[in-house]
Design a protein around this motif. Sequence first.
Motif, PDB file in Angstrom:
ATOM      1  N   MET A   1       3.904   2.638   1.917  1.00 23.89           N
ATOM      2  CA  MET A   1       5.051   3.485   2.772  1.00 23.89           C
ATOM      3  C   MET A   1       6.276   2.064   3.046  1.00 23.89           C
ATOM      4  O   MET A   1       6.227   0.884   3.557  1.00 23.89           O
ATOM      5  N   ALA A   2       6.937   2.879   2.737  1.00 19.28           N
ATOM      6  CA  ALA A   2       8.167   2.002   2.519  1.00 19.28           C
ATOM      7  C   ALA A   2       9.291   2.487   4.660  1.00 19.28           C
ATOM      8  O   ALA A   2       9.935   3.937   4.263  1.00 19.28           O
ATOM      9  N   VAL A   3       9.913   1.410   5.883  1.00 15.09           N
ATOM     10  CA  VAL A   3      10.585   1.944   5.960  1.00 15.09           C
ATOM     11  C   VAL A   3      11.885   1.040   6.491  1.00 15.09           C
ATOM     12  O   VAL A   3      12.170   0.176   6.539  1.00 15.09           O
ATOM     13  N   GLY A   4      12.513   1.822   7.217  1.00 19.45           N
ATOM     14  CA  GLY A   4      14.790   0.939   6.767  1.00 19.45           C
ATOM     15  C   GLY A   4      14.915   2.077   7.940  1.00 19.45           C
ATOM     16  O   GLY A   4      15.022   2.906   8.013  1.00 19.45           O
ATOM     17  N   GLY A   5      16.113   1.052   8.051  1.00 22.59           N
ATOM     18  CA  GLY A   5      17.219   1.613   8.991  1.00 22.59           C
ATOM     19  C   GLY A   5      18.226   0.586   9.450  1.00 22.59           C
ATOM     20  O   GLY A   5      18.773   0.118   8.322  1.00 22.59           O
ATOM     21  N   ALA A   6      18.689   0.704  10.503  1.00 20.73           N
ATOM     22  CA  ALA A   6      19.622  -0.078  11.089  1.00 20.73           C
ATOM     23  C   ALA A   6      19.296  -1.687  11.304  1.00 20.73           C
ATOM     24  O   ALA A   6      20.468  -2.725  11.467  1.00 20.73           O
ATOM     25  N   GLU A   7      18.186  -1.672  11.114  1.00 22.29           N
ATOM     26  CA  GLU A   7      17.584  -2.814  11.445  1.00 22.29           C
ATOM     27  C   GLU A   7      18.174  -4.048   9.901  1.00 22.29           C
ATOM     28  O   GLU A   7      18.081  -5.338   9.938  1.00 22.29           O
ATOM     29  N   LYS A   8      18.370  -3.206   9.327  1.00 26.43           N
ATOM     30  CA  LYS A   8      19.137  -4.446   8.144  1.00 26.43           C
ATOM     31  C   LYS A   8      18.410  -4.724   6.663  1.00 26.43           C
ATOM     32  O   LYS A   8      18.333  -5.716   6.132  1.00 26.43           O
ATOM     33  N   TYR A   9      17.072  -4.047   7.185  1.00 21.94           N
ATOM     34  CA  TYR A   9      15.842  -5.027   6.164  1.00 21.94           C
ATOM     35  C   TYR A   9      15.016  -3.839   5.802  1.00 21.94           C
ATOM     36  O   TYR A   9      14.910  -2.380   6.960  1.00 21.94           O
ATOM     37  N   GLU A  32      24.283  -3.910   5.295  1.00 22.00           N
ATOM     38  CA  GLU A  32      25.027  -2.934   6.126  1.00 22.00           C
ATOM     39  C   GLU A  32      23.453  -1.877   6.192  1.00 22.00           C
ATOM     40  O   GLU A  32      22.183  -2.785   6.245  1.00 22.00           O
ATOM     41  N   SER A  33      23.360  -1.326   7.523  1.00 23.61           N
ATOM     42  CA  SER A  33      21.975   0.102   7.406  1.00 23.61           C
ATOM     43  C   SER A  33      21.200   0.753   6.444  1.00 23.61           C
ATOM     44  O   SER A  33      22.672   0.266   5.714  1.00 23.61           O
ATOM     45  N   ILE A  34      20.468   0.559   6.207  1.00 26.10           N
ATOM     46  CA  ILE A  34      19.979   1.453   4.931  1.00 26.10           C
ATOM     47  C   ILE A  34      20.078   3.078   5.075  1.00 26.10           C
ATOM     48  O   ILE A  34      19.599   3.600   6.524  1.00 26.10           O
ATOM     49  N   SER A  35      20.651   3.190   4.431  1.00 25.56           N
ATOM     50  CA  SER A  35      20.715   4.987   4.089  1.00 25.56           C
ATOM     51  C   SER A  35      19.464   5.687   3.416  1.00 25.56           C
ATOM     52  O   SER A  35      19.721   6.915   3.714  1.00 25.56           O
ATOM     53  N   ALA A  36      19.508   5.214   2.348  1.00 27.71           N
ATOM     54  CA  ALA A  36      18.509   5.571   1.614  1.00 27.71           C
ATOM     55  C   ALA A  36      17.549   4.750   1.009  1.00 27.71           C
ATOM     56  O   ALA A  36      17.961   3.637   0.368  1.00 27.71           O
ATOM     57  N   MET A  37      15.882   5.881   0.593  1.00 23.75           N
ATOM     58  CA  MET A  37      15.053   4.434  -0.498  1.00 23.75           C
ATOM     59  C   MET A  37      14.766   5.814  -1.546  1.00 23.75           C
ATOM     60  O   MET A  37      14.277   6.444  -0.840  1.00 23.75           O
ATOM     61  N   CYS A  38      13.929   4.430  -2.329  1.00 18.04           N
ATOM     62  CA  CYS A  38      12.798   5.719  -3.684  1.00 18.04           C
ATOM     63  C   CYS A  38      12.263   4.762  -4.207  1.00 18.04           C
ATOM     64  O   CYS A  38      12.567   3.940  -4.613  1.00 18.04           O
ATOM     65  N   PHE A  39      11.506   5.260  -4.240  1.00 19.04           N
ATOM     66  CA  PHE A  39      10.835   4.338  -5.419  1.00 19.04           C
ATOM     67  C   PHE A  39      10.420   4.875  -6.304  1.00 19.04           C
ATOM     68  O   PHE A  39      10.791   6.016  -6.740  1.00 19.04           O
ATOM     69  N   TYR A  40      10.774   4.187  -7.795  1.00 16.87           N
ATOM     70  CA  TYR A  40      11.309   4.649  -8.521  1.00 16.87           C
ATOM     71  C   TYR A  40      10.381   3.563  -9.526  1.00 16.87           C
ATOM     72  O   TYR A  40      10.201   2.127  -9.852  1.00 16.87           O
ATOM     73  N   GLY A  41       9.018   4.435 -10.584  1.00 19.85           N
ATOM     74  CA  GLY A  41       8.387   3.681 -11.594  1.00 19.85           C
ATOM     75  C   GLY A  41       6.707   2.948 -10.605  1.00 19.85           C
ATOM     76  O   GLY A  41       7.073   3.580  -9.729  1.00 19.85           O
ATOM     77  N   ASP A  42       6.115   2.167 -11.003  1.00 17.92           N
ATOM     78  CA  ASP A  42       4.694   1.170 -10.704  1.00 17.92           C
ATOM     79  C   ASP A  42       5.541  -0.002  -9.642  1.00 17.92           C
ATOM     80  O   ASP A  42       4.809  -0.324  -9.208  1.00 17.92           O
ATOM     81  N   THR A  43       6.927  -0.591  -9.592  1.00 15.16           N
ATOM     82  CA  THR A  43       7.542  -1.583  -9.071  1.00 15.16           C
ATOM     83  C   THR A  43       8.255  -1.761  -8.860  1.00 15.16           C
ATOM     84  O   THR A  43       9.098  -2.730  -8.105  1.00 15.16           O
ATOM     85  N   ALA A  55      20.461  -1.993  -3.912  1.00 12.96           N
ATOM     86  CA  ALA A  55      19.509  -3.147  -4.195  1.00 12.96           C
ATOM     87  C   ALA A  55      18.292  -1.924  -5.191  1.00 12.96           C
ATOM     88  O   ALA A  55      18.118  -1.257  -4.702  1.00 12.96           O
ATOM     89  N   ILE A  56      18.789  -3.126  -5.202  1.00 18.05           N
ATOM     90  CA  ILE A  56      16.816  -2.979  -6.387  1.00 18.05           C
ATOM     91  C   ILE A  56      15.824  -3.505  -6.528  1.00 18.05           C
ATOM     92  O   ILE A  56      16.230  -5.338  -7.224  1.00 18.05           O
ATOM     93  N   TRP A  57      14.760  -3.085  -6.248  1.00 14.73           N
ATOM     94  CA  TRP A  57      13.647  -4.745  -5.721  1.00 14.73           C
ATOM     95  C   TRP A  57      12.260  -4.291  -6.138  1.00 14.73           C
ATOM     96  O   TRP A  57      12.717  -3.286  -6.421  1.00 14.73           O
ATOM     97  N   ASN A  58      12.388  -5.399  -6.819  1.00 11.85           N
ATOM     98  CA  ASN A  58      10.271  -5.443  -7.287  1.00 11.85           C
ATOM     99  C   ASN A  58       9.766  -5.585  -6.409  1.00 11.85           C
ATOM    100  O   ASN A  58       9.598  -6.770  -5.421  1.00 11.85           O
ATOM    101  N   TYR A  59       9.258  -4.121  -5.745  1.00  7.74           N
ATOM    102  CA  TYR A  59       8.487  -4.771  -4.076  1.00  7.74           C
ATOM    103  C   TYR A  59       6.884  -5.498  -4.272  1.00  7.74           C
ATOM    104  O   TYR A  59       7.040  -5.587  -3.139  1.00  7.74           O
ATOM    105  N   HIS A  60       6.423  -5.778  -5.232  1.00 11.04           N
ATOM    106  CA  HIS A  60       5.181  -6.409  -5.613  1.00 11.04           C
ATOM    107  C   HIS A  60       6.089  -7.820  -5.875  1.00 11.04           C
ATOM    108  O   HIS A  60       4.460  -8.218  -5.094  1.00 11.04           O
ATOM    109  N   LYS A  61       6.993  -7.995  -6.272  1.00 11.08           N
ATOM    110  CA  LYS A  61       6.840  -9.336  -6.204  1.00 11.08           C
ATOM    111  C   LYS A  61       7.721  -9.807  -4.642  1.00 11.08           C
ATOM    112  O   LYS A  61       8.394 -11.131  -4.604  1.00 11.08           O
ATOM    113  N   ALA A  62       8.029  -8.942  -4.176  1.00 10.21           N
ATOM    114  CA  ALA A  62       9.649  -9.488  -2.238  1.00 10.21           C
ATOM    115  C   ALA A  62      10.492  -9.870  -3.644  1.00 10.21           C
ATOM    116  O   ALA A  62      11.333 -10.619  -2.540  1.00 10.21           O
ATOM    117  N   SER A  63      10.764  -9.610  -4.786  1.00 12.26           N
ATOM    118  CA  SER A  63      12.585 -10.612  -5.480  1.00 12.26           C
ATOM    119  C   SER A  63      13.415  -9.275  -5.652  1.00 12.26           C
ATOM    120  O   SER A  63      13.449  -7.887  -6.499  1.00 12.26           O
TER     121      SER A  63
END
Length: 75
Positions: A1-9, A32-43, A55-63
């Motif tokens: 699960m991903a959570v974001g908002g005014a904390e800027k992370y 800036e504050s996070i306004s939307a997020m979406c998982f895309y594919g497996d990584t 920003a597009i992240w590889n969330y497995h590698k946190a990169s």
Amino acid sequence: MAVGGAEKYVALYDITNANSVNRSVELGQHSESISAMCFYGDTMLVVAQKNGQVAIWNYHKASLMKKIEKYIFIG
């Protein structure tokens, strides 16, 4: 699960076991504050900010894979 908002992370939590929810990864570097997020594919996790940056992240590698300076929402 991903959570974001005014904390800027974005914080990722492992919720596979409801009795033991653990914070697994924190994705920083947002200006800036996070306004939307979406998982895309497996990584990938696509994160939109209030200032129009994406920003597009590889969330497995946190990169951070790519940062797009401005996006235009048509909706």
